[in-house]
Scaffold this active site. Structure first.
Site, PDB file in Angstrom:
ATOM      1  N   VAL A  60    -109.001 -38.349  36.738  1.00 18.22           N
ATOM      2  CA  VAL A  60    -109.424 -37.317  35.795  1.00 18.22           C
ATOM      3  C   VAL A  60    -108.992 -35.942  36.290  1.00 18.22           C
ATOM      4  CG1 VAL A  60    -111.444 -36.144  34.822  1.00 18.22           C
ATOM      5  CG2 VAL A  60    -111.335 -38.643  34.824  1.00 18.22           C
ATOM      6  N   GLU A  61    -109.096 -35.706  37.580  1.00 17.01           N
ATOM      7  CA  GLU A  61    -108.786 -34.382  38.124  1.00 17.01           C
ATOM      8  C   GLU A  61    -107.302 -34.042  38.030  1.00 17.01           C
ATOM      9  OE1 GLU A  61    -110.684 -31.964  39.217  1.00 17.01           O
ATOM     10  OE2 GLU A  61    -112.555 -33.035  38.919  1.00 17.01           O
TER      11      GLU A  61
END
Length: 386
Positions: A171-172
């Site tokens: 996600v990051e």
């Protein structure tokens, strides 16, 4: 970047600024507690297993914004900050003057910090679709395969399931593909001394001064030219998008080379994410499932449990008395929080969240974020198991 909106590691917001079963058991639960529809998951899995389309590769720019010259060295507030760095930490004052003379003001960083104008209602399904998609799933499978030993060791040492760590890094930064190309010193100096007007401007400037301080300390500690540090527009660094203060507090040398490198060492990133979560409340002995779908009654007595902080503090019985009904087997001896996942004009989804769900929100203070981390990790685990 951990917590973005809570002044820990952050990535997308100014304040935003990081684990219990063995690997085999974490994978065995991959299909449980998911918030993606069966049809959507099947499509994502099929797409993830399909051969990728050939695309022309374009060499990325070294960094996105060179910024413009501002004579920060003659600003009273900047001089006071540099005086303090010299007195408090022993930095050479003349060297700091030379360094600050090379720092640039970045207008795009200021603009990105401004609140977004009112827009569409929150939509969990739309948000989730940005992350539970073939590019991240394929990249996550590859990352897991290439780093299986480090992920398994993080599970053993910290109690953080591999799929949670893989979900966060995916996600990051899509496993290091999008770590940011702003010069960290430019971004942090701009935000520390030129933060946009807002009710919280003074507090935000103090926060970013602290991050600038930690960026300089981190660079000195690891022998890095601070001007070579690249990151997000808010100054978050590396695969896990840690703010400098989080690097100093929570990053670990997980590959054993006596050097912490969140930009190039996947092992250090994996260990650091796990360590961050443990330091923010992750419990290795809690159940693997961290959220349980529920329905809510028309009486709306349950509304008093919504928005009551990022922690699990209510007994199942008191939630049930207020009209919350479980739709799956739910532990009786745990505390929960009631979370709402709004879907625009469609019906809101409700879930009971455990302590470990809220530990993920300490990385980014968002229900959507934490649920996406969980769902991405599960989708990747499913593909690996096939």
């Amino acid at each position: 970047m951990p917590m973005r909106r809570s002044l820990l590691p952050i990535k997308t917001s100014a304040l935003s600024l990081l684990l219990s079963l063995p690997l085999c058991l974490a994978t065995a639960h991959a299909g449980e507690n998911s918030h993606i529809s069966a049809a959507d998951r099947a499509r994502a899995v099929r797409a993830a297993k399909a051969p990728p389309k050939a695309t022309a590769k374009k060499a990325p720019a070294k960094f996105d914004f060179e910024g413009e010259f501002v004579d920060y060295a003659n600003w009273k507030e900047v001089r006071a900050f540099l005086d303090e760095m010299s007195a408090k930490h022993g930095f050479d004052r003349a060297g700091l003057d030379t360094l600050i003379g090379k720092v640039r003001y970045v207008e795009s960083t200021v603009q990105l910090m401004k609140p977004a104008p009112p827009g569409k209602p929150k939509n969990w399904q739309a948000y989730s679709a940005r992350f539970i998609e073939p590019v991240r799933i394929n990249a996550g499978v590859k990352f897991w395969e290439e780093n299986a030993e480090a992920l398994a060791r993080a599970e053993r040492e910290y109690g953080v399931p591999a799929e949670i760590i893989v979900g966060i890094i995916g996600v990051e930064t899509v496993y290091g593909r999008n770590t940011g190309r702003f010069r960290v010193l430019d971004a942090l100096t701009t935000l520390a001394f030129s933060y946009p007007e807002s009710p919280t401007r003074a507090a935000r400037m103090e926060f970013f001064k602290g991050e600038l301080e930690n960026a300089l300390l981190y660079a000195r500690k690891d022998g890095i030219d601070p001007l070579t540090l690249l990151g997000s527009y808010a100054g978050a660094i590396g695969l896990p998008q840690f703010m400098p203060s989080s690097i100093m507090k929570y990053a670990v040398d997980f590959d054993g080379d006596s050097h912490i490198d969140l930009r190039n060492s996947t092992a250090d990133a994996i260990g650091s994410v796990a360590h961050f979560l443990v330091e923010h409340g992750w419990r290795r002995d809690d159940p693997a499932i961290s959220t349980y779908p529920v329905t809510v009654s028309a009486s709306r007595a349950w509304e008093k449990f919504i928005g009551q902080g990022l922690q699990a503090k209510y007994r199942l019985g008191e939630l049930q008395e207020a009209g919350v009904s479980t739709v799956a087997a739910t532990p009786q001896n745990m505390l929960f929080g009631l979370i709402d996942l709004q879907n625009g004009s469609e019906a809101t989804e409700y879930h009971l969240a455990t302590n470990n769900f809220f530990a993920i929100t300490q990385y980014n203070r968002s229900y959507f974020y934490a649920m996406s981390v969980i769902d991405l990790g599960k989708a990747i685990s499913q593909v690996r198991a096939r």
